[in-house]
Design an enzyme around this catalytic site. Structure first.
Site, PDB file in Angstrom:
ATOM      1  N   LYS A  13       0.828  -1.219   0.000  1.00  0.00           N
ATOM      2  CA  LYS A  13       0.000   0.000   0.000  1.00  0.00           C
ATOM      3  C   LYS A  13       0.856   1.261   0.000  1.00  0.00           C
ATOM      4  O   LYS A  13       0.656   2.148  -0.800  1.00  0.00           O
ATOM      5  CB  LYS A  13      -0.881   0.082   1.262  1.00  0.00           C
ATOM      6  CG  LYS A  13      -1.872  -1.001   1.447  1.00  0.00           C
ATOM      7  CD  LYS A  13      -2.755  -0.713   2.668  1.00  0.00           C
ATOM      8  CE  LYS A  13      -2.033  -0.657   3.985  1.00  0.00           C
ATOM      9  NZ  LYS A  13      -1.513  -1.936   4.468  1.00  0.00           N
ATOM     10  N   ARG A  88      -9.059   1.552   8.953  1.00  0.00           N
ATOM     11  CA  ARG A  88      -8.718   0.163   9.250  1.00  0.00           C
ATOM     12  C   ARG A  88      -9.864  -0.550   9.960  1.00  0.00           C
ATOM     13  O   ARG A  88      -9.753  -1.725  10.263  1.00  0.00           O
ATOM     14  CB  ARG A  88      -7.489   0.126  10.139  1.00  0.00           C
ATOM     15  CG  ARG A  88      -6.191  -0.163   9.362  1.00  0.00           C
ATOM     16  CD  ARG A  88      -5.065  -0.197  10.367  1.00  0.00           C
ATOM     17  NE  ARG A  88      -3.920  -0.920   9.947  1.00  0.00           N
ATOM     18  CZ  ARG A  88      -2.821  -0.360   9.440  1.00  0.00           C
ATOM     19  NH1 ARG A  88      -2.772   0.923   9.226  1.00  0.00           N
ATOM     20  NH2 ARG A  88      -1.779  -1.108   9.152  1.00  0.00           N
ATOM     21  N   ARG A 123      11.300  -6.235   4.774  1.00  0.00           N
ATOM     22  CA  ARG A 123      11.035  -4.807   4.606  1.00  0.00           C
ATOM     23  C   ARG A 123      12.016  -3.978   5.425  1.00  0.00           C
ATOM     24  O   ARG A 123      12.327  -4.309   6.555  1.00  0.00           O
ATOM     25  CB  ARG A 123       9.603  -4.502   5.024  1.00  0.00           C
ATOM     26  CG  ARG A 123       9.247  -3.037   4.887  1.00  0.00           C
ATOM     27  CD  ARG A 123       7.782  -2.838   4.767  1.00  0.00           C
ATOM     28  NE  ARG A 123       7.108  -2.950   6.055  1.00  0.00           N
ATOM     29  CZ  ARG A 123       5.819  -2.681   6.214  1.00  0.00           C
ATOM     30  NH1 ARG A 123       5.081  -2.328   5.181  1.00  0.00           N
ATOM     31  NH2 ARG A 123       5.256  -2.802   7.390  1.00  0.00           N
ATOM     32  N   ARG A 156      11.404  -2.118  10.921  1.00  0.00           N
ATOM     33  CA  ARG A 156      10.388  -1.668  11.863  1.00  0.00           C
ATOM     34  C   ARG A 156      10.230  -2.684  12.986  1.00  0.00           C
ATOM     35  O   ARG A 156      10.251  -3.881  12.746  1.00  0.00           O
ATOM     36  CB  ARG A 156       9.046  -1.522  11.133  1.00  0.00           C
ATOM     37  CG  ARG A 156       8.878  -0.166  10.493  1.00  0.00           C
ATOM     38  CD  ARG A 156       7.674  -0.099   9.614  1.00  0.00           C
ATOM     39  NE  ARG A 156       6.436  -0.581  10.216  1.00  0.00           N
ATOM     40  CZ  ARG A 156       5.252  -0.461   9.627  1.00  0.00           C
ATOM     41  NH1 ARG A 156       5.154   0.129   8.463  1.00  0.00           N
ATOM     42  NH2 ARG A 156       4.170  -0.929  10.203  1.00  0.00           N
ATOM     43  N   ARG A 167      -0.599  -9.060  13.435  1.00  0.00           N
ATOM     44  CA  ARG A 167      -1.080  -8.002  12.537  1.00  0.00           C
ATOM     45  C   ARG A 167      -1.962  -8.580  11.434  1.00  0.00           C
ATOM     46  O   ARG A 167      -2.950  -7.968  11.041  1.00  0.00           O
ATOM     47  CB  ARG A 167       0.101  -7.228  11.946  1.00  0.00           C
ATOM     48  CG  ARG A 167       0.766  -6.348  12.989  1.00  0.00           C
ATOM     49  CD  ARG A 167       2.122  -5.869  12.538  1.00  0.00           C
ATOM     50  NE  ARG A 167       2.024  -4.903  11.466  1.00  0.00           N
ATOM     51  CZ  ARG A 167       3.023  -4.636  10.612  1.00  0.00           C
ATOM     52  NH1 ARG A 167       4.175  -5.279  10.729  1.00  0.00           N
ATOM     53  NH2 ARG A 167       2.863  -3.741   9.680  1.00  0.00           N
TER      54      ARG A 167
HETATM   55  P1  AMP Z   1       1.162   0.833   9.157  1.00  0.00           P
HETATM   56  O1  AMP Z   1       2.390   1.657   9.008  1.00  0.00           O
HETATM   57  O2  AMP Z   1       0.008   1.353   8.334  1.00  0.00           O
HETATM   58  O3  AMP Z   1       1.425  -0.638   8.931  1.00  0.00           O
HETATM   59  O4  AMP Z   1       0.696   0.971  10.685  1.00  0.00           O
HETATM   60  C1  AMP Z   1       1.510   0.513  11.737  1.00  0.00           C
HETATM   61  C2  AMP Z   1       0.679   0.340  13.000  1.00  0.00           C
HETATM   62  O5  AMP Z   1       0.123   1.593  13.381  1.00  0.00           O
HETATM   63  C3  AMP Z   1      -0.504  -0.601  12.864  1.00  0.00           C
HETATM   64  O6  AMP Z   1      -0.163  -1.963  13.060  1.00  0.00           O
HETATM   65  C4  AMP Z   1      -1.428  -0.081  13.973  1.00  0.00           C
HETATM   66  O7  AMP Z   1      -0.975  -0.505  15.246  1.00  0.00           O
HETATM   67  C5  AMP Z   1      -1.188   1.422  13.898  1.00  0.00           C
HETATM   68  N1  AMP Z   1      -2.139   2.075  12.954  1.00  0.00           N
HETATM   69  C6  AMP Z   1      -1.838   2.707  11.789  1.00  0.00           C
HETATM   70  N2  AMP Z   1      -2.944   3.180  11.199  1.00  0.00           N
HETATM   71  C7  AMP Z   1      -3.978   2.818  12.022  1.00  0.00           C
HETATM   72  C8  AMP Z   1      -5.390   2.992  11.950  1.00  0.00           C
HETATM   73  N3  AMP Z   1      -5.975   3.622  10.916  1.00  0.00           N
HETATM   74  N4  AMP Z   1      -6.138   2.486  12.967  1.00  0.00           N
HETATM   75  C9  AMP Z   1      -5.570   1.872  14.024  1.00  0.00           C
HETATM   76  N5  AMP Z   1      -4.252   1.649  14.140  1.00  0.00           N
HETATM   77  C10 AMP Z   1      -3.456   2.124  13.152  1.00  0.00           C
END
Ligand code: AMP
Length: 211
Positions: A13, A88, A123, A156, A167
């Site tokens: 994404k 999400r 990653r 990360r 996740r």
């Molecule tokens: P990402 O970088 O999009 O993979 O997000 C990393 C982490 O941030 C996720 O595993 C969640 O813990 C948190 N996170 C990011 N965006 C959201 C969202 N829209 N709602 C809830 N948690 C989020």
């Protein structure tokens, strides 16, 4: 143009969102990037979000909705934006509706779970500008530093194998229902994530009618 990128963690994404954003001249808004920045800077938001992220769970809806609401008020969002990692949950999608935001298209990138594990484990990301790479599929120029800003690449904390499983579970339980939500509105485009990043990009651009 207002676009959402949907898909499991590691489906691509963020990478595709950045490419489309550059082409369309609109910003990418990633709630994950905003949260990681807040954790790095030890802000109150970062302190509240950290334990959820480390466990691979979602940060509470109210927190991320507040972050997004504030970010969308900034002037660079006036001509549209790409949302990467938001919504999400169904509640987050309903929050967009309550803000009277009309989404034009939702790109749903599909990658099977086995491949996701392989992708997330390889990653790497830049702590400076946030650019993402993969050690095999999308390496930086020297494999160690960011091609854009030269900072050293890191893994990360939530891309560790134990967290990846959680996740994915959370994705299937809480985020995947959004596919149906947006399909019913006739704005969902499915893109099957390919091994070759450029092939996924070509499919994404086609889905969005961008050349
Ligand atoms: P990402 O970088 O999009 O993979 O997000 C990393 C982490 O941030 C996720 O595993 C969640 O813990 C948190 N996170 C990011 N965006 C959201 C969202 N829209 N709602 C809830 N948690 C989020």
């Amino acid at each position: 143009m207002k676009i959402i990128f949907l898909g499991a963690p590691g489906a691509g994404k963020g990478t595709q969102a950045e490419l489309v954003a550059a082409k369309a001249g609109i910003p990418t808004i990633s709630t994950g990037v905003i949260l990681r920045e807040a954790i790095k800077n030890k802000t109150p938001l970062g302190v509240s979000a950290q334990s959820y992220i480390e466990k691979g769970q979602l940060v509470p809806d109210e927190l991320v909705i507040d972050i997004l609401t504030a970010r969308l008020k900034e002037s660079d969002c006036a001509n549209g934006y790409i949302l990467d990692g938001f919504p999400r949950t169904i509640s987050q999608a309903e929050a967009l509706d309550k803000m009277n935001i009309t989404i034009d298209k939702v790109v749903n990138i599909y990658v099977p779970d086995e491949k996701i594990v392989e992708r997330l484990a390889g990653r790497r990301s830049c702590g400076g500008c946030g650019a993402t790479y993969h050690v095999v599929f999308n390496p930086s120029a020297d494999g160690v530093h960011c091609t854009h800003c030269g900072k050293e690449l890191t893994q990360r904390a939530d891309d560790k194998p134990e967290t990846i499983k959680e996740r994915l579970r959370v994705y299937h339980e809480q985020t995947a229902p959004l596919e149906e939500f947006y399909r019913n509105r006739g704005i969902l485009c499915d893109v099957v994530g390919q091994e070759e990043l450029s092939e996924t990009t070509a499919l994404t651009m086609k889905a969005l009618d961008l050349k």
